[in-house]
Design a protein around this motif. Structure first.
Motif, short mmCIF file in Angstrom:
data_model
loop_
_atom_site.label_atom_id
_atom_site.label_comp_id
_atom_site.label_asym_id
_atom_site.label_seq_id
_atom_site.Cartn_x
_atom_site.Cartn_y
_atom_site.Cartn_z
N SER A 1 0.82 -1.21 0.00
CA SER A 1 0.00 0.00 0.00
C SER A 1 0.85 1.26 0.00
O SER A 1 0.57 2.22 -0.73
CB SER A 1 -0.93 -0.01 1.21
OG SER A 1 -1.69 1.16 1.28
N ILE B 1 -7.10 1.51 -6.44
CA ILE B 1 -6.46 2.30 -5.40
C ILE B 1 -6.09 3.62 -6.05
O ILE B 1 -5.43 3.64 -7.09
CB ILE B 1 -5.20 1.61 -4.86
CG1 ILE B 1 -5.55 0.23 -4.32
CG2 ILE B 1 -4.55 2.44 -3.78
CD1 ILE B 1 -4.33 -0.58 -3.91
N ARG C 1 -6.68 -2.46 -8.30
CA ARG C 1 -6.33 -3.10 -7.03
C ARG C 1 -6.04 -4.59 -7.22
O ARG C 1 -5.16 -5.15 -6.55
CB ARG C 1 -7.48 -2.93 -6.03
CG ARG C 1 -7.12 -3.35 -4.61
CD ARG C 1 -8.25 -2.98 -3.65
NE ARG C 1 -7.86 -3.28 -2.27
CZ ARG C 1 -8.02 -4.44 -1.67
NH1 ARG C 1 -8.58 -5.45 -2.35
NH2 ARG C 1 -7.64 -4.63 -0.42
#
Length: 540
Positions: A28, A253, A272
């Motif tokens: 992330s 994302i 994602r």
């Protein structure tokens, strides 16, 4: 088995999940960093692209053709160095079209006067873009004045457009109007992302309502409009990545940055599923390995359960049966290991328990018999077998309590043997005891099973007739008196005649204690003796 599975799973799952969590956080962070790079690069490229286009338009606005043409048309009374061609709006429009063909980013060039009225345009005048000019241009309008119209989708050109306006000044630096350029934002697409050097992802330019203006991918017309609520969240947290339903993929994302020079929102997003694809594959492989491990451990535990847990459970079940009172349990000892030895010891223990239980039961039965004998001795007279004085008091107390609750009457008979002391002195105590026992037998035979007979003391007896009136009690008393009188007793070759006197009383509300009842019965007995003995007398 459960313990074995838990002991295997907890360490492996704990470490695995911790590792995957750290991996997820790292992925992330990396994606967020890459998306920030995309938006930063795109913002810088947009700024350079607009500056270059503004410079091109500003250069065009300072050309003599534009200045002379606008001056001749807007200020015909002024003495302007202009030929006939420049005074013609069509000539100025032709000049603007020639400039447009040289600059592929331009869709339209329009000259307006100071009031915003169109003077000449490379497009048809009716279709020329309108623009609202500021009342006061910025202080350095000669070189810095620039008006930008927010980008929008232009149905005429079927593309997203951006309109900019620069002032047009006369040779003596007087504001005469403005040159408006309509730019094709599709030409900005190659500048949004460097396919060779930029990180993976898509860059999109959105208007304030979330509509797509241009994107780094080839066919931006197929992109969906971003949900307004998601757009506001992205704008409120610039540079912070969020997961949302994207415009290029079902779930992305992405993060946003607001351009400082252009009223648009720059959104960078990445699929994602693509980002976490390898992570998901590794996770699934890990879970598959853990599942296989669980199956192996379960199979081993099951086998151990059959060889160890099964016999132990049988031992536990047998112990539970013994605890519940079933002492006839016996297990088959078919093994030669520790469990077989434990089974043999268990059987020996069960045998001893059965033997001890049999002894205890025998002792308990004997004790119960002794207790029954003791109980009988504690409430009966040893000579006559009738109830004794203490039991009589308890019976009378119960009958009085029942009478007070239910008003169910009862009657008490008090009797004694006439001249018993003389008989006792004449024939001896043994004969006297035999007479007492004989009278007691007559009493027992003369009453019902629900009635009570007791030896009150010496030669006195008490009978309690339950639910019996005084008249009925007198009949019973007379029957007892007659039976005693008709019997004969031998003693030392002599025939002895025995009679009894009986006092009869019925329970009354004033009878609170057994003593009160006994006192009234004693008075009735006294009256029977006073009347000549060998009779029954009732006191109301």
């Amino acid at each position: 088995m459960v313990f074995a599975i838990i002991a295997t799973l907890i360490p492996s799952l704990g470490l695995g999940l911790l590792s995957f969590r750290q991996n997820e956080v790292q992925i992330s962070d990396n994606v967020t960093r890459e998306l920030r790079t995309l938006t930063s690069d795109a913002s810088r490229e947009i700024e350079l692209w607009i500056d270059k286009r503004a410079h091109e338009v500003r250069v065009t606005s300072t050309s003599s053709a534009v200045i002379d043409g606008l001056s001749a048309i807007a200020r015909p009374q002024a003495n302007i160095r202009a030929n006939a061609a420049t005074k013609n709006p069509q000539a100025l429009a032709h000049y603007l079209r020639s400039i447009q063909t040289k600059l592929d980013t331009l869709l339209e060039l329009t000259v307006v006067d100071a009031g915003g009225q169109i003077v000449a345009s490379s497009a048809a005048t009716a279709a020329a873009a309108a623009i609202t000019l500021p009342n006061d241009w910025p202080p350095h309008s000669l070189t810095e004045g620039l008006v930008i119209v927010p980008p929008h989708w232009d149905e005429q050109y079927a593309t997203a457009t951006l309109s900019i306006a620069v002032p047009v000044l006369s040779y003596d630096n007087l504001l005469m109007g403005a040159l408006v350029a309509v730019l094709d934002l599709r030409m900005l697409q190659p500048h949004l992302k460097d396919t060779a050097k930029s990180p993976p992802g898509e860059v999109l330019l959105l208007d304030r309502d979330g509509r797509i203006l241009v994107g780094s991918q080839t066919d931006s017309k197929k992109l969906k409009q971003l949900d307004v609520s998601v757009l506001r969240r992205l704008e409120e947290q610039p540079g912070i990545s969020l997961v949302f339903r994207g415009m290029t993929h079902p779930e992305v994302i992405g993060l946003a940055d607001v351009s400082a020079n252009l009223p648009v929102t720059i959104v960078a997003e990445r699929d994602r599923a693509e980002v976490y694809g390898a992570w998901v594959d590794l996770r699934d492989m890990f879970l598959a390995l853990v599942g296989a491990l669980v199956i192996v451990v379960a199979a081993v535990a099951f086998q151990m359960g059959r060889s160890i847990v099964g016999p132990l459970q049988r031992l536990i079940g047998a112990a539970d049966r013994i605890a519940s009172g079933d002492l006839e349990v016996r297990l088959a000892a078919t093994r030669n290991d520790e469990l077989g030895h434990l089974t043999q010891v268990f059987n020996q223990m069960a045998d001893k328990l059965r033997h001890s239980h049999a002894e205890i039961m025998a002792a308990n039965q004997a004790m119960q018999q002794q207790n029954q004998v003791l109980e009988t001795l504690s409430i009966t007279d040893s000579l006559t077998g009738l109830y004794n004085r203490s039991k009589l008091d308890a019976i009378l107390s119960d009958e009085l309590a029942r009478f007070n609750r239910t008003q169910r009457e009862f009657t008490l008979l008090m009797m004694d043997i006439d001249y018993f002391k003389t008989l006792n002195d004449t024939y001896g105590h043994i004969t006297g005891d035999e007479i007492l026992a004989a009278v007691a037998r007559i009493l027992v035979q003369s009453i019902r099973s629900i009635d009570y007979a007791a030896r009150y003391g010496g030669d006195e007896f008490i009978i309690i007739l339950v639910e019996t009136s005084a008249d009925q009690a007198l009949n019973t008393a007379e029957r007892i008196r007659s039976q005693v009188e008709n019997m004969r007793y031998r003693a030392n070759d002599s025939i002895i005649a025995v009679t009894v006197s009986i006092g009869v009383v019925q329970c009354q509300s004033a009878d609170i204690t057994p003593t009160a009842v006994f006192a009234r019965a004693d008075s009735a007995l006294y009256e029977a003796k006073h009347a000549g003995r060998n009779r029954a007398f009732c006191v109301s």
